[in-house]
Design an enzyme around this catalytic site. Structure first.
Site, short mmCIF file in Angstrom:
data_model
loop_
_atom_site.label_atom_id
_atom_site.label_comp_id
_atom_site.label_asym_id
_atom_site.label_seq_id
_atom_site.Cartn_x
_atom_site.Cartn_y
_atom_site.Cartn_z
N PRO A 98 -6.80 1.40 12.87
CA PRO A 98 -8.01 1.87 13.51
C PRO A 98 -9.10 0.79 13.49
CG PRO A 98 -7.22 3.45 11.88
CD PRO A 98 -6.39 2.23 11.72
N GLY A 103 -13.89 3.10 4.87
CA GLY A 103 -13.64 3.16 3.43
C GLY A 103 -12.56 4.16 3.07
N LEU A 104 -11.62 4.39 3.99
CA LEU A 104 -10.61 5.43 3.77
C LEU A 104 -9.23 4.85 3.41
CD1 LEU A 104 -11.67 7.89 6.65
CD2 LEU A 104 -12.10 8.14 4.19
N ALA A 109 -3.09 1.26 2.44
CA ALA A 109 -2.17 1.63 3.53
C ALA A 109 -1.47 0.38 4.07
CB ALA A 109 -2.96 2.33 4.63
N ASP A 150 -5.06 5.82 -4.35
CA ASP A 150 -4.97 5.53 -2.90
C ASP A 150 -3.56 5.09 -2.51
OD1 ASP A 150 -5.40 3.31 -4.45
OD2 ASP A 150 -7.04 2.48 -3.25
#
Ligand code: MEV
Length: 320
Positions: A98, A103-104, A109, A150
């Site tokens: 994206p 901050g996700l 990931a 995370d």
């Protein structure tokens, strides 16, 4: 041959900061995914292309010697894998995702997707537990600190419970969460905030230790609420948790404005998510008041994100 993998970002639900200090933490994976394509090269180099016209080429013999910030997580991920599985030739990694990370959990990931795609390319079998260990080691190599929550969300997807940093994450079985997520408009620096809370704890161990312990107890209760879909109980826990984060000094005026706007519009509870200092808040919101909460968050300056939680973990999309 080319392998494509993707992994989700994450939203920390409960145990923010506390999970770095030996307490439990809970996160949900987000449908805010990062893709990585891995292919082979003849020369013994790692080539990386990342968004923003980032291009980097490093000799495999020098991997890890002088990482660049823009590609550090990919370099560390490939380094973790190649330390045990040196290929003949080299590897090209192209990452994408994206336009805005909010901050996700973009770093974790990308790390997890890089490991999954590269392992498949090299025919190295990694189960989720092994993938988690390697990805966590890579993230620690770059950041120097972090609970692994995370990484757990990126690997397993859904909602994950980490009993403490270093433990094996558990994937929870939960109904869909009634969340509204809003961005405060300001990026936060996780590493500095984690250090700030650690320093506060070192100065006031008798006060901050119990605050972190209470956040841990909230996680244990929140887990049961999540599994049973008891949203209004969870809303109360959410608000208590926010008070604890405020006492740790990681709240900001704009986060507070969003949290209060959501609560006043009828949300069951609202808190900041992650390190604080900016980034996102979430509100637990029944369908009947969702539109009102969304409007109130926008009026308070929030960017309401159209992102679903409980998303699938890392997956391989294709080999060509
Ligand atoms: C950051 O997303 C969450 C923190 O708890 C740090 C961590 O768990 O590594 C603040």
């Amino acid at each position: 041959m080319q392998v494509t993998a993707s992994a989700p970002g994450k939203l920390v639900l409960y145990g923010d900061h506390a999970v770095v200090h030996g307490q439990p933490g809970i996160a949900t994976a987000l449908n805010h995914r990062y893709q990585v394509q891995a292919s082979r090269l003849d020369r013994a180099v790692l080539q990386i292309r990342a968004p923003g016209s980032v291009e980097r080429e490093i000799s495999l013999a020098r991997l890890g010697a002088n990482p660049r910030p823009a590609t550090a997580f990919v370099e560390a991920a490939v380094g973790q894998l190649l330390a045990r599985n040196a290929p003949a030739g080299g590897i090209r990694i192209v990452s994408d995702g994206p336009a805005q990370s909010f901050g996700l959990g973009s770093s974790s990931a990308i790390t997890v997707a890089t490991l999954a795609a590269t392992a498949r390319l090299l025919d190295v079998r990694l189960n989720r537990a092994r993938l988690y260990d390697l990805a966590r080691a890579a993230v620690l190599e770059v950041q120097g600190a972090g609970s692994g929550l995370d990484v757990a969300a990126a690997v397993h997807g859904g909602c994950v419970y980490l009993e403490r940093s270093g433990a094996r994450p558990e994937r929870l079985s939960t109904p869909d969460l009634p969340l509204v997520i809003a961005w405060s408009g300001r990026k936060a620096g996780t590493t500095n905030l984690v250090r700030q809370v650690s320093d506060l704890r070192a100065r006031h161990p008798d006060l901050v230790g119990p605050v972190l312990g209470l956040a841990g107890r909230i996680c244990i209760r929140a887990r049961a609420c999540l599994e049973e879909g008891r949203w209004s109980d969870l809303g109360e826990l959410t608000d208590i948790h926010q008070g604890l984060l405020d006492s740790l000094g990681v709240n900001t005026a704009s986060l507070s404005r969003l949290i209060m706007a959501a609560r006043n519009a009828g949300a069951l509870g609202a808190k900041l998510s992650g390190a604080g200092g900016g980034d996102c808040i979430f509100a637990l919101t029944e369908d009947s008041v969702r539109a009102k909460v969304v409007a109130a968050l926008r009026a308070a300056g929030g960017d309401v994100l159209d992102i679903e939680s409980n998303a699938p973990g890392v997956c391989i999309h294709g080999e060509t």
